[in-house]
Enzyme design. Structure first.
Site, PDB file in Angstrom:
ATOM      1  N   GLY A 170       7.911 -19.081  82.332  1.00  0.00           N
ATOM      2  CA  GLY A 170       8.557 -19.615  80.941  1.00  0.00           C
ATOM      3  C   GLY A 170       9.908 -18.868  80.680  1.00  0.00           C
ATOM      4  CB  THR A 210       6.289 -11.134  79.981  1.00  0.00           C
ATOM      5  OG1 THR A 210       6.866 -10.262  79.092  1.00  0.00           O
ATOM      6  CG2 THR A 210       6.555 -12.738  79.633  1.00  0.00           C
ATOM      7  N   GLY A 211       3.891  -8.435  79.815  1.00  0.00           N
ATOM      8  CA  GLY A 211       3.312  -7.393  80.584  1.00  0.00           C
ATOM      9  C   GLY A 211       4.230  -6.553  81.040  1.00  0.00           C
ATOM     10  N   GLY A 259      -1.447  10.263  87.063  1.00  0.00           N
ATOM     11  CA  GLY A 259      -2.011   9.612  86.054  1.00  0.00           C
ATOM     12  C   GLY A 259      -3.029   9.009  86.331  1.00  0.00           C
ATOM     13  CB  ILE A 310      -2.610   3.915  88.386  1.00  0.00           C
ATOM     14  CG1 ILE A 310      -2.688   2.765  87.077  1.00  0.00           C
ATOM     15  CG2 ILE A 310      -2.696   2.848  89.602  1.00  0.00           C
ATOM     16  CD1 ILE A 310      -1.434   2.086  86.729  1.00  0.00           C
ATOM     17  CG  LEU A 334      -5.615  11.265  88.665  1.00  0.00           C
ATOM     18  CD1 LEU A 334      -5.837  12.223  87.553  1.00  0.00           C
ATOM     19  CD2 LEU A 334      -5.209  12.266  89.913  1.00  0.00           C
ATOM     20  CD  GLU A 384       2.229  14.161  86.959  1.00  0.00           C
ATOM     21  OE1 GLU A 384       3.253  14.216  86.149  1.00  0.00           O
ATOM     22  OE2 GLU A 384       1.853  13.030  87.567  1.00  0.00           O
ATOM     23  CB  ALA A 419      -6.585  -4.250  79.123  1.00  0.00           C
ATOM     24  CG  HIS A 427     -33.906  13.819  74.030  1.00  0.00           C
ATOM     25  ND1 HIS A 427     -33.209  14.577  74.700  1.00  0.00           N
ATOM     26  CD2 HIS A 427     -35.398  14.143  74.707  1.00  0.00           C
ATOM     27  CE1 HIS A 427     -33.588  15.363  75.455  1.00  0.00           C
ATOM     28  NE2 HIS A 427     -35.245  15.093  75.688  1.00  0.00           N
TER      29      HIS A 427
END
EC number: 1.8.1.4
Length: 466
Positions: free
Chosen positions: A116, A143-144, A182, A184, A186, A203, A320, A444
């Site tokens: 689109g 569109t992410g 981060g 993803i 890990l 990292e 998300a 419990h």
């Protein structure tokens, strides 16, 4: 030409949820997706498939390491069938994306398959098997995002890979180098660590999960080292080179010394970037900022008054559930309602084991803003439920205002933290005090008793079981 009250470009959690809510509110709705299946990154190559592999690998690890202690003897060698594991993952994805197809039909939403792009503010071109044009009174850009990289890294999708390729490997790596400590990196690192890979995390920041409370980072670091991860914080990667089946990563440590990592696979997980390629936003008068995000106001409205944007393509956490909230928010604004989103109360989760979850302010944020606060913390190992299930690592920490006792932040690491965090979100949505939560009856034995105990600890240091 078909005309719609609203068109949504992108069918991820933000887009498809926005479409459903628009349809529920009586709008004639279309959704446009350039890929063959609906669901976006999350359902196809993100949240859902990664959790499927995390669950499968967790079962395998339990069988190898813990079944015997539980009195479960399995004759013969326990083996990984990676192909079956990947196939099962794909079947979960197929079921989930098929569910979105059903929801589109159920809500009478027209689905267009193709890229689109804006012709102008009210017309969208769709380039798929054929070229179509639709008219939309309002449009929602959903569109992410796509995986980011570093400018000097050549991602060949074979040995130097992103999360997308890591979800469908044909072999278990011998040594997986993960660039980025981060969420993803890990999560996928733990999948392959459980299956037998050596895993080295490199990292740039001084700690893993650097955006979360430092107490969570410290505890997860300790747990992962116990699981034989190699964690290398404060390392600046400067080159990634492939030689045949070997990948060589060079980085400078905090002393400025060069460190070399050699493995057979390298997962690049240094974050994600907004995805607007091919959108032709300028034709609709939609402005992007210098980070590639669509600029929006407090109503998620772009510089074109009839066009809105949600999810990873706008500012804020790339989650998300944040995109879903924004999708509903925009739909309800278009319907003339007055919805709200409290971004402070959108939880963050890391689906390693133990899980990590957080909502509200971190200790660092409270210190930076000069808020006078108190802390209540309770270790998971003090729970009967934790001992029964052998999930002893972690804690729950509650931060509350020192004078009013209002809960300002909840941070937890432990079994089922991803589910438990919802209790904290509910409490904070209703501006509960630590004492309010401490007076609630918790079943419990459960893991959630740690929340009650942490609340008691924040209320005049009254925890019962430590």
């Amino acid at each position: 030409m078909n005309s719609y009250d609203v068109a949504i470009i992108g069918s991820g959690p933000g887009g498809y949820v926005a479409a459903i809510r628009c349809a529920q509110l009586g709008m004639k709705t279309a959704i446009i997706e350039k890929y063959a299946t609906l669901g976006g990154t999350c359902l196809n190559v993100g949240c859902i498939p990664s959790k499927a592999l995390l669950d499968s690998s967790h079962h395998y690890e339990d069988a190898v390491k813990h079944f015997e202690e539980h009195g479960i003897d399995i004759p013969g060698e326990i083996k990984v069938n990676l192909k079956q594991m990947i196939d099962r993952k794909q079947s979960v994805v197929d079921q989930t994306t098929g569910g979105i197809d059903f929801l589109m039909k159920k809500n009478n939403i027209d689905v267009y398959q193709g890229l689109g792009s804006f012709k102008d503010a009210t017309h969208i071109l769709i380039k798929g098997d054929k070229e179509e044009e639709i008219e939309a009174k309002n449009t929602i850009i959903a569109t992410g995002s796509k995986p980011s990289s570093l400018p000097f890294i050549n991602i060949d999708k074979e040995r130097i890979i992103t999360s997308t390729e890591a979800l469908k490997l044909k072999e278990i790596p011998k040594h997986l180098i993960v660039i980025g400590g981060g969420v993803i990196g890990l999560e996928l690192g733990q999948v392959y660590k459980r299956l037998g890979a050596e895993v080295s995390v490199v990292e740039y920041m001084d700690r893993i999960i650097p955006t979360m409370d430092s107490g969570l980072s410290k505890e997860l670091n300790k747990v992962l080292k116990k699981q034989k991860f190699s964690i290398n914080a404060s390392h600046k990667v400067k080159s990634v080179e492939r030689k045949g089946d070997e990948v060589i990563v060079k980085a400078d440590n905090k002393k400025g010394e060069e460190v070399e990592f050699k493995g057979d696979y390298c997962l690049v997980s240094v974050g994600r970037r907004p995805y607007t390629d091919g959108l032709n936003a300028e034709a609709a008068g939609v402005k992007l900022n210098d980070r590639g995000q669509v600029e929006v106001n407090e109503h998620l409205q772009t510089s074109a008054s009839n066009i809105y944007a949600i999810g990873d393509v706008v500012k804020g956490a790339m989650l998300a559930h944040k995109a879903e909230e924004e999708g509903v928010f925009v739909a309800e604004i278009l319907a003339g309602q007055k919805p709200h989103i409290d971004y402070n109360l959108i939880p963050g989760v890391v689906y390693t084991w133990p899980e990590v979850a957080s909502v509200g302010k971190t200790e660092e944020q409270l210190k930076d803003t000069g808020v006078d606060y108190k802390v209540g913390q309770f270790p998971m190992r003090a729970l009967g439920r934790s001992r029964a299930s052998m999930d002893l690592d972690g804690f729950v920490k509650i931060l509350a205002d020192k004078s009013t006792d209002e809960i300002l932040g909840v941070h937890m690491i432990g079994a089922r933290a991803a589910d438990m965090i919802a209790e904290a979100v509910v409490a904070m949505e209703y501006r509960a005090s630590a004492e309010d939560v401490s007076r609630m009856s918790h079943a419990h034995p459960t893991f959630t008793e740690a929340i009650k105990e942490a609340a008691l600890a924040a209320t005049d240091d009254r925890a019962l079981h430590v």
